[in-house]
Design a protein around this motif. Structure first.
Motif, PDB file in Angstrom:
ATOM      1  N   ALA A 192       0.729  -1.166  -0.117  1.00  0.00           N
ATOM      2  CA  ALA A 192       0.116   0.502  -0.216  1.00  0.00           C
ATOM      3  C   ALA A 192       0.655   1.199   0.369  1.00  0.00           C
ATOM      4  O   ALA A 192       1.975   1.304   0.790  1.00  0.00           O
ATOM      5  CB  ALA A 192      -1.135   0.010   0.776  1.00  0.00           C
ATOM      6  N   GLY A 193       0.476   2.086  -0.561  1.00  0.00           N
ATOM      7  CA  GLY A 193       0.462   3.682  -0.865  1.00  0.00           C
ATOM      8  C   GLY A 193       0.521   4.202   0.315  1.00  0.00           C
ATOM      9  O   GLY A 193       0.509   5.735   0.557  1.00  0.00           O
ATOM     10  N   ILE A 194      -1.032   4.309   0.677  1.00  0.00           N
ATOM     11  CA  ILE A 194      -1.530   5.123   2.210  1.00  0.00           C
ATOM     12  C   ILE A 194      -2.294   4.045   3.283  1.00  0.00           C
ATOM     13  O   ILE A 194      -2.767   2.916   2.536  1.00  0.00           O
ATOM     14  CB  ILE A 194      -1.927   5.781   1.237  1.00  0.00           C
ATOM     15  N   VAL A 195      -1.325   4.173   3.293  1.00  0.00           N
ATOM     16  CA  VAL A 195      -2.125   2.859   4.918  1.00  0.00           C
ATOM     17  C   VAL A 195      -2.455   3.719   6.633  1.00  0.00           C
ATOM     18  O   VAL A 195      -1.895   4.986   6.730  1.00  0.00           O
ATOM     19  CB  VAL A 195      -1.343   2.334   5.531  1.00  0.00           C
ATOM     20  N   ASN A 254       1.522   5.411  -6.606  1.00  0.00           N
ATOM     21  CA  ASN A 254       1.050   3.670  -5.647  1.00  0.00           C
ATOM     22  C   ASN A 254      -0.314   4.759  -5.019  1.00  0.00           C
ATOM     23  O   ASN A 254       0.293   5.329  -4.190  1.00  0.00           O
ATOM     24  CB  ASN A 254       1.518   2.739  -5.054  1.00  0.00           C
ATOM     25  N   ALA A 255      -1.481   4.061  -5.869  1.00  0.00           N
ATOM     26  CA  ALA A 255      -2.149   4.525  -5.194  1.00  0.00           C
ATOM     27  C   ALA A 255      -3.424   3.907  -4.340  1.00  0.00           C
ATOM     28  O   ALA A 255      -4.448   4.286  -3.881  1.00  0.00           O
ATOM     29  CB  ALA A 255      -3.492   5.840  -6.174  1.00  0.00           C
ATOM     30  N   THR A 256      -2.803   2.647  -4.533  1.00  0.00           N
ATOM     31  CA  THR A 256      -3.438   1.577  -3.394  1.00  0.00           C
ATOM     32  C   THR A 256      -3.404   2.193  -1.475  1.00  0.00           C
ATOM     33  O   THR A 256      -2.391   2.050  -0.898  1.00  0.00           O
ATOM     34  CB  THR A 256      -2.642   0.336  -3.369  1.00  0.00           C
ATOM     35  N   ALA A 257      -4.894   1.501  -0.793  1.00  0.00           N
ATOM     36  CA  ALA A 257      -5.048   1.985   0.399  1.00  0.00           C
ATOM     37  C   ALA A 257      -4.921   1.115   1.105  1.00  0.00           C
ATOM     38  O   ALA A 257      -6.106   0.331   0.662  1.00  0.00           O
ATOM     39  CB  ALA A 257      -5.416   3.863   0.460  1.00  0.00           C
ATOM     40  N   ARG A 286     -14.680   7.954   0.437  1.00  0.00           N
ATOM     41  CA  ARG A 286     -13.953   9.189  -0.691  1.00  0.00           C
ATOM     42  C   ARG A 286     -13.073   8.897  -0.902  1.00  0.00           C
ATOM     43  O   ARG A 286     -12.278   9.639  -1.784  1.00  0.00           O
ATOM     44  CB  ARG A 286     -13.713  10.574   0.657  1.00  0.00           C
ATOM     45  N   LEU A 287     -12.001   7.731  -0.607  1.00  0.00           N
ATOM     46  CA  LEU A 287     -10.717   6.937  -1.254  1.00  0.00           C
ATOM     47  C   LEU A 287     -10.989   6.637  -2.717  1.00  0.00           C
ATOM     48  O   LEU A 287     -10.194   7.411  -3.530  1.00  0.00           O
ATOM     49  CB  LEU A 287     -10.291   6.376  -0.134  1.00  0.00           C
ATOM     50  N   GLU A 346      -7.365   2.105  -4.753  1.00  0.00           N
ATOM     51  CA  GLU A 346      -7.916   1.048  -4.167  1.00  0.00           C
ATOM     52  C   GLU A 346      -7.621   0.787  -3.169  1.00  0.00           C
ATOM     53  O   GLU A 346      -6.811   0.394  -1.963  1.00  0.00           O
ATOM     54  CB  GLU A 346      -6.873  -0.041  -5.045  1.00  0.00           C
ATOM     55  N   VAL A 347      -9.114   0.800  -2.557  1.00  0.00           N
ATOM     56  CA  VAL A 347      -9.552   0.343  -0.939  1.00  0.00           C
ATOM     57  C   VAL A 347      -9.426  -0.924  -0.282  1.00  0.00           C
ATOM     58  O   VAL A 347      -9.991  -1.665  -0.272  1.00  0.00           O
ATOM     59  CB  VAL A 347     -10.425   1.137  -0.839  1.00  0.00           C
TER      60      VAL A 347
END
Length: 829
Positions: free
Chosen positions: A402-405, A483-486, A513-514, A520-521
């Motif tokens: 993930a790029g955002i955690v 990377n936009a995987t959250a 919202r993400l 990709e959440v």
């Protein structure tokens, strides 16, 4: 095959020992050789660690290069020609091995690594036939207790640095270093303190020689004495692939599947048939690491305290009872309760250790009896997945990439340690990490932010405060093609006061919202119990008009229940209201407890039925992300005295004239579970009305606002209790493990205070105190800890029996501290 002009080629052609293979750019020679089926000997190299190139065992000859190069640090190039058996290479390999053996003790017959030692095997294959050393070997300390579970033999260490690199690169702990220089160099801890965190045992598997060994396993067996069985760890909801090593019917070792490594590349290890390659396993399970509890907490299986026969009666009247009589006694109690007071006088709580078929059988038993009062939640967790009320789920494999955690609640390392390693992996790779909770997990990374929040409305406010930043981080990643995987990891706590509903709704809003921003959440709930997801999927939840665990206990405490059937549920230790549980157990005429040991709850039962460990049962495990795995019994349960949970449940159902089921809603196990993921929101919970499914969030369905109206978390609001999750407390099994318990359990509790609060209260670290709330009190010692939020009293249990659930109550998860009293007599407010 080359791409367009100026573009990097999709594949590179390289020839190794006459074999040509195509590999992606950036592939190291050692990995390219592996793909070609050519072994290159290594010591320092490991595919799960960054290349180091310190041992020089992997030297190879590359055409047009003037010197030998290390295959573990050299990437391939288009048209590269490699020779791994050139005379220069063979001489280099012999020289490296001779050098390593100069001071290495030849104690192979007594070394625990014998038969699995890479140095031993590679010496036979590549090394010199005799040593030229005439001088005495350098002597170093032997059998040094490096940490609670790891024993270090410095004489055997070849300084490959695998252990040091793991501790820094993977665990992010940084406790191990190489001290001194030259032939005095040795592995040590940075501050001289014991090597202690949740992942120390992985260094034992990584060690290519016998320098690091397992203290519980030392001198217990040799590899050729073992009967290995591929299995899965059942102590948390990650369900890491493990290999169980049995000797004469006793479990003597737990290692990750494929370990000891199959001598890495080429040499066929003794256990190769039981190897599950990491790349074949999805998610955090595929990382190949184990936590120390999963690795070392197994000796309880041989404990003399294990229940082996049913027990009837309470206190001094308790007596052993044959199985047939015990089953009939359980059925009689249920039959009479239904006949005299109706089905609603019977309630069932099945803990989260049950496999899917067992949970389904328990739910089917409740249906057959006619009681809607059933649940699996034995602690404070409301849901095992956000999929339950929303249809939203996540995958474990997404966390590490993930790029955002976003981590919400208590740190996942205390409930699902290997999942936390995936969060650390993402943080170390540059992910933006936002954590919200009462404890700062202190992830190592360039973009890590923590916000203090105890739960409920505080957590909702914290989520709303960071929402714009998280959404912008996703939008920026999408714009820049990054990377936009959250990944969102939530502890799901707040079942009995509505806190979960408040925090969960805010998380669902954030996830939506993400997705709108292009992410990709993935949303994951690690969970208090390893099989909560299976219990949810089988519908082991309140039926229409039924009571949840808190409601069941309240009804029992009022004397309105006739039978309380608890399966793997030690509520006296786990439920966040000990006083309520005590009243409920004492007021219920028939309390049937099904468990492995005579737990605190079983002590108050009228009938105790002995169960057996997971490796003595067939069934299905369900990971936190819904992935299913089939478990097959490694040992026969017959000789143990206990019985599998499903067998007990179905025997009781049979005596009642009911037909049990091993699949949800009457579907057989083979037809429903095999080879598919769990659709928690749809088919599995289809029997629940939407409002009932939504009510699982909080039971009481109201927002938990701060009681005094003051700003949460500040010293001016006084102290509020937060019971801290602790992995090593471990419930019933850890308390009966003679090789595990003394190393991790102490008496009493520790009161963690932020330095601001300790200073304000005038207490010092190590000071003995009594902590009191309106519900009860506990004694322990103070620890000044910046990881715990200001205004919070973090209460850490040190093992079963600590009684920390005396401080809290249903509807009051974070009560105000009424007194912190120094044992010497001074009361500090």
């Amino acid at each position: 095959m080359n791409g367009a002009a100026g573009a990097a080629p999709a594949q590179l052609r390289v020839t190794i020992d006459g074999r040509t293979v195509e590999v992606p750019p950036g592939t190291l020679i050692v990995e390219a050789a592996r793909r070609a089926g050519i072994p290159i000997p290594v010591f320092c190299y490991h595919p799960k660690l960054k290349p180091a190139g310190v041992c020089r065992m992997c030297l190879v000859k590359v055409e047009k290069m003037p010197k030998l190069v290390t295959a573990c640090t050299t990437p391939v190039a288009e048209g590269m020609v490699v020779d791994t058996r050139h005379p220069e290479v063979q001489e280099a390999q012999r020289s490296v091995l001779e050098f390593l053996l100069l001071n290495h003790p030849l104690d192979c017959p007594v070394c625990d690594k014998g038969g699995e030692c890479e140095l031993q095997d590679l010496t036979f294959r590549y090394g010199p036939g005799a040593s030229r050393l005439y001088d005495a070997k350098v002597r170093k300390p032997k059998a040094v207790q490096l940490g609670p579970f790891v024993v270090l033999d410095q004489e055997r260490c070849i300084l490959c640095r695998r252990c040091v690199r793991f501790d820094d690169e993977v665990a992010h702990e940084g406790q191990l270093v190489i001290a001194e220089r030259g032939h005095h160099a040795e592995v040590a801890t940075a501050g001289g303190e014991p090597y202690a965190h949740y992942f120390t045992g992985n260094t034992i598997e990584l060690c290519p020689v016998g320098a690091l060994t397992s203290e519980p396993y030392r001198f217990r067996a040799r590899p050729w004495d073992l009967a290995p069985v591929a299995s899965a760890c059942t102590l948390c909801s990650v369900h890491c692939p493990v290999r169980l090593d049995f000797r004469h019917g006793q479990l003597v070792r737990v290692v990750s599947q494929g370990a000891p490594e199959d001598h890495l590349f080429g040499a066929r290890g003794l256990m190769q048939a039981y190897h599950t390659p990491a790349e074949d396993v999805a998610g955090a399970r595929g990382m190949g690491w184990l936590c120390d509890r999963g690795r070392f907490n197994y000796r309880w299986a041989q404990s003399a305290d294990r229940l082996s026969t049913p027990l009837a009666g309470r206190g001094s009247a308790r007596r052993a009872m044959p199985w047939d009589e015990a089953i009939e006694e359980a059925a009689r109690a249920i039959r009479e309760a239904v006949a005299t007071a109706g089905p609603g006088s019977v309630a069932i709580v099945g803990g989260g250790r049950l496999m899917a078929e067992e949970a389904a059988a328990l739910r089917a038993l409740a249906d057959a009896v006619g009681t809607p009062h059933r649940d699996h939640r034995t602690g404070d967790q409301a849901v095992a997945s956000l999929a339950t009320p929303s249809g939203r789920a996540g995958r474990m494999e997404a966390v590490g990439r993930a790029g955002i955690v976003v981590v919400v609640g208590q740190p996942p390392v205390e409930r699902a340690p290997v999942l936390d390693l995936a969060v650390r992996q993402a943080a170390g790779a540059g992910a933006a990490v936002f954590s919200i909770g009462p404890v700062d997990p202190s992830y190592r990374g360039q973009a890590v932010r923590h916000t203090w929040a105890a739960g409920g409305a505080e957590t909702r406010a914290a989520i709303e405060a960071i929402r714009s930043q998280v959404v912008e981080a996703v939008a920026r990643a999408v714009r820049e093609g990054r990377n936009a995987t959250a990944a969102i990891v939530w502890d799901g706590k707040g079942a009995w006061d509505g806190s979960a509903a408040v925090a969960g709704e805010a998380l669902l809003d954030l996830a939506g919202r993400l997705e709108e921003a292009g992410a990709e959440v993935h949303v994951l709930v690690p969970g208090e119990q390893p099989q909560s997801r299976a219990a949810e999927a089988t519908g082991l939840l309140p039926g229409r008009g039924g009571l949840d665990t808190a409601g069941i206990l309240a009804r029992a405490a009022r004397g309105e229940l006739r039978v309380l059937y608890l399966v793997g549920a030690n509520l006296l230790e786990t439920f966040p209201d000990r006083a309520l549980v005590e009243k409920a157990l004492e007021a219920t005429p028939a309390v049937i407890v099904q468990d492995l040991f005579l737990t605190a709850t079983a002590e108050l039962a009228t009938l105790v039925l002995p169960a057996v460990p997971a490796w003595m049962r067939d069934g299905t495990l369900v990971d936190m992300d819904g992935t299913v795995h089939r478990m097959e019994a490694a040992l026969d349960a017959g000789a143990d005295g206990g019985r599998p949970d499903a067998a007990i449940i179905e025997a009781i159902a049979s005596r009642l004239g009911a037909r049990s089921s091993s699949g949800p809603h009457g579907k057989g196990a083979n037809g429903w579970w095999s080879g598919r993921d769990v659709d928690v929101a749809g088919e599995a919970l289809g029997a629940l009305a939407p409002q009932e499914a939504r009510a699982l969030w909080g039971g009481r369905a109201h927002a938990a606002e701060p009681r005094d109206g003051k700003a949460p978390g500040g010293p001016e609001s006084g102290l509020r209790v937060v019971v801290l999750d602790r992995l090593m407390v471990g419930g019933g099994t850890a308390a009966h493990d003679e090789a595990f318990t003394p190393k991790v359990h102490r008496q009493g509790v520790t009161l963690h205070l932020h330095p601001e609060d300790a200073r304000r209260l005038g207490v010092a670290g190590g000071e003995p105190v009594t902590l009191a709330t309106a519900h009860g009190a506990v004694t322990g010692h103070v620890a000044v800890d910046r990881a715990v939020g200001p205004g919070l009293a973090g209460v850490e249990p040190h093992g079963p029996g600590s009684g920390v659930n005396r401080l809290v109550a249903v509807g009051d998860r974070h009560p105000v501290v009424t007194a912190v009293q120094v044992i010497a007599g001074e009361v500090v407010r």
